[in-house]
Design a protein around this motif. Structure first.
Motif, mmCIF file in Angstrom:
data_model
loop_
_atom_site.group_PDB
_atom_site.id
_atom_site.type_symbol
_atom_site.label_atom_id
_atom_site.label_comp_id
_atom_site.label_asym_id
_atom_site.label_seq_id
_atom_site.Cartn_x
_atom_site.Cartn_y
_atom_site.Cartn_z
ATOM 1 N N GLU A 161 -44.639 -40.062 7.074
ATOM 2 C CA GLU A 161 -46.136 -39.160 7.594
ATOM 3 C C GLU A 161 -45.652 -37.989 8.596
ATOM 4 O O GLU A 161 -46.581 -37.156 8.566
ATOM 5 N N ALA A 194 -50.225 -46.152 0.632
ATOM 6 C CA ALA A 194 -51.327 -46.106 1.582
ATOM 7 C C ALA A 194 -51.433 -44.561 2.126
ATOM 8 O O ALA A 194 -52.344 -43.885 2.165
ATOM 9 N N LEU A 195 -50.103 -44.219 2.324
ATOM 10 C CA LEU A 195 -50.197 -42.710 2.966
ATOM 11 C C LEU A 195 -50.733 -41.753 1.854
ATOM 12 O O LEU A 195 -51.004 -40.570 2.137
ATOM 13 N N LYS A 198 -54.152 -41.641 1.738
ATOM 14 C CA LYS A 198 -54.693 -40.978 3.092
ATOM 15 C C LYS A 198 -54.385 -39.651 3.097
ATOM 16 O O LYS A 198 -55.608 -39.024 3.234
ATOM 17 N N HIS A 199 -53.433 -38.999 2.618
ATOM 18 C CA HIS A 199 -53.210 -37.651 2.835
ATOM 19 C C HIS A 199 -53.384 -36.728 1.538
ATOM 20 O O HIS A 199 -53.190 -35.687 1.452
ATOM 21 N N ASN A 200 -53.738 -37.575 0.425
ATOM 22 C CA ASN A 200 -54.153 -37.136 -0.776
ATOM 23 C C ASN A 200 -52.933 -36.029 -1.446
ATOM 24 O O ASN A 200 -53.235 -35.142 -1.866
ATOM 25 N N GLU A 229 -56.209 -46.744 -6.502
ATOM 26 C CA GLU A 229 -56.224 -45.424 -5.937
ATOM 27 C C GLU A 229 -54.522 -44.722 -6.199
ATOM 28 O O GLU A 229 -54.848 -43.479 -6.343
#
Ligand code: PMP
Ligand code: GLU
Length: 392
Positions: A161, A194-195, A198-200, A229
């Motif tokens: 991240e 998930a990251l 979240k950050h596409n 996703e």
């Protein structure tokens, strides 16, 4: 007058592949009659199973010598899609699958279709040495994130991240890993997924060593299977080279979201057209038959893994994780006080042992030994390495 030798494009300045260079060097030395012991080639020492060769021979003899669909034979793309669904729990369709001339080209075509100048590609280090060069070839920028042996070389989600910016376009994952032999656990993949959501950013998951896994506690898991996703953001690459001992056939394949598959397919249609037609018929046979031969090869790699890991563990100055997959042992040699390039040069000079210096993989304190070779070769290699290390 212009300097004709000066190139301005992204592709003219790449460095040659160290793994292929060292593998060739070992072969040349052997041909000169030198008693060289090679642990360099990332290539199974088995022959391709006969039923696969027979299918390609039959294809040749029955006139399968013309072009196919540039993304590969429809029957083969169907078989690859079924394989992704059945083995990996990745939902896909033949239209999303592209068969290319080697997984190396599949990885590159995905990077090149997706990334360009201004884009950042996150690569966990140590990495397979071709990824950064491919990113450079596409005109994008590699961003390296270090991983540690004590974390089994997993990319820590917090480190990932921190490396993400507004320009992050892609993360490259390789499990089981070349060069470390490490396998990602499900919980880590879930956190990484998930990251990405979240950050596409997209994830390219290189799963070419999928079949070479040796531990019940470390099964192979595809990040693209975790949820809908992340499936929309994942390119999964696989190939025939390692699982079926088909390195010389040059066949890899990928699945991607349809919008990206279309771009990759267009790129491939201009750069190579289809992969070799009769080779594709061999691949079709490989996927159609059971995995008995694959498992036989895997079992012998597992035995060699145990042998090399146990023998290396007896050398005080060399440290390694116990690899869970692929056929590489990645050794920390920093206790000897040499950088990997000098270490490997002297190892070759003084002991006639060929290993790949870790700096090629982004870890200058390490070297890579490929144990895709006979047990006798492994014993000779470790005894030469032990001898060399005793000098420090
Ligand atoms: N990915 C990784 C991690 C590899 O080690 C290799 C090595 N050959 C490849 C992709 C490419 O495999 P191939 O082109 O032979 O299918
Ligand atoms: N991937 C193998 C290796 O790392 C083969 C060589 C290459 O393609 O780089 O040794």
């Amino acid at each position: 007058m212009q300097n004709i030798q000066m190139t301005r494009g992204f592709m003219g300045g790449l460095s040659p592949s160290t793994t292929l260079k060292m593998t060739q060097k070992a072969k040349d030395m052997k041909a000169q009659g030198i008693d060289v012991c090679s642990m360099s080639a990332g290539e199974p020492d088995f022959d391709t199973p006969k039923y696969i060769k027979d299918a390609a021979i039959e294809a040749l003899n029955s006139g399968k010598t013309g072009y196919t669909d540039s993304s590969g034979l429809l029957e083969l793309r169907k078989a690859c899609a079924e394989k992704f669904i059945k083995d990996n729990n990745i939902q896909t369709t033949p239209a999303q699958v592209i068969v290319g001339p080697g997984a190396k080209f599949s990885v590159f075509s995905a990077i090149a279709a997706l990334c360009g100048p201004g884009d950042e590609v996150i690569i966990p280090a140590p990495f397979w040495l071709s990824y950064p060069e491919m990113v450079t070839a596409a005109g994008a920028k590699s961003v390296f994130v270090d991983t540690k042996a004590e974390n089994n070389y997993e990319l820590l989600p917090a480190d990932l991240e921190r490396a993400v910016t507004a320009n992050t376009r892609l993360l490259i994952l390789n499990t089981p890993s070349n060069p470390t032999g490490a396998i990602y656990r499900k919980a880590t993949l879930e956190a990484i997924a998930a990251l990405a959501v979240k950050h596409n950013f997209m994830v390219l998951s290189d799963e070419i060593y999928e079949e070479l896994v040796y531990e019940k506690d470390f099964p192979h898991i595809s990040i693209g299977s975790l949820n809908k996703e992340i499936a929309e953001l994942t390119i999964t690459v696989n190939g025939f080279s390692k699982a079926y001992a088909m390195t010389g056939w040059r066949l890899g394949y990928l699945t991607a979201p349809l919008w990206l598959s279309k771009k990759i397919s267009a790129l491939q249609s201009h750069l190579t057209s289809n992969p070799t037609t009769f080779a594709q018929y061999g691949a079709l046979k490989a996927l159609a038959c059971g995995k008995e031969e694959v498992y036989k090869m895997r079992d012998s790699f597992a035995t060699r893994r145990d042998l090399i890991y146990n023998l290396i563990s007896e050398i005080p100055k060399v440290k390694s994780i116990r690899p869970q997959g692929a056929f590489y042992l990645f050794c920390d040699i920093s206790a000897c006080g040499l950088k990997s390039g000098e270490f490997c040069d002297r190892l070759l000079e003084e002991e006639k042992l060929v290993a790949i210096p870790g700096d090629a993989f982004g870890a200058d304190n390490c070297l890579r030994l490929s144990y895709a070779c006979s047990e006798e070769n492994i014993r000779t290699a470790v005894s030469r390495l032990k001898n060399f290390c005793s000098k420090f």
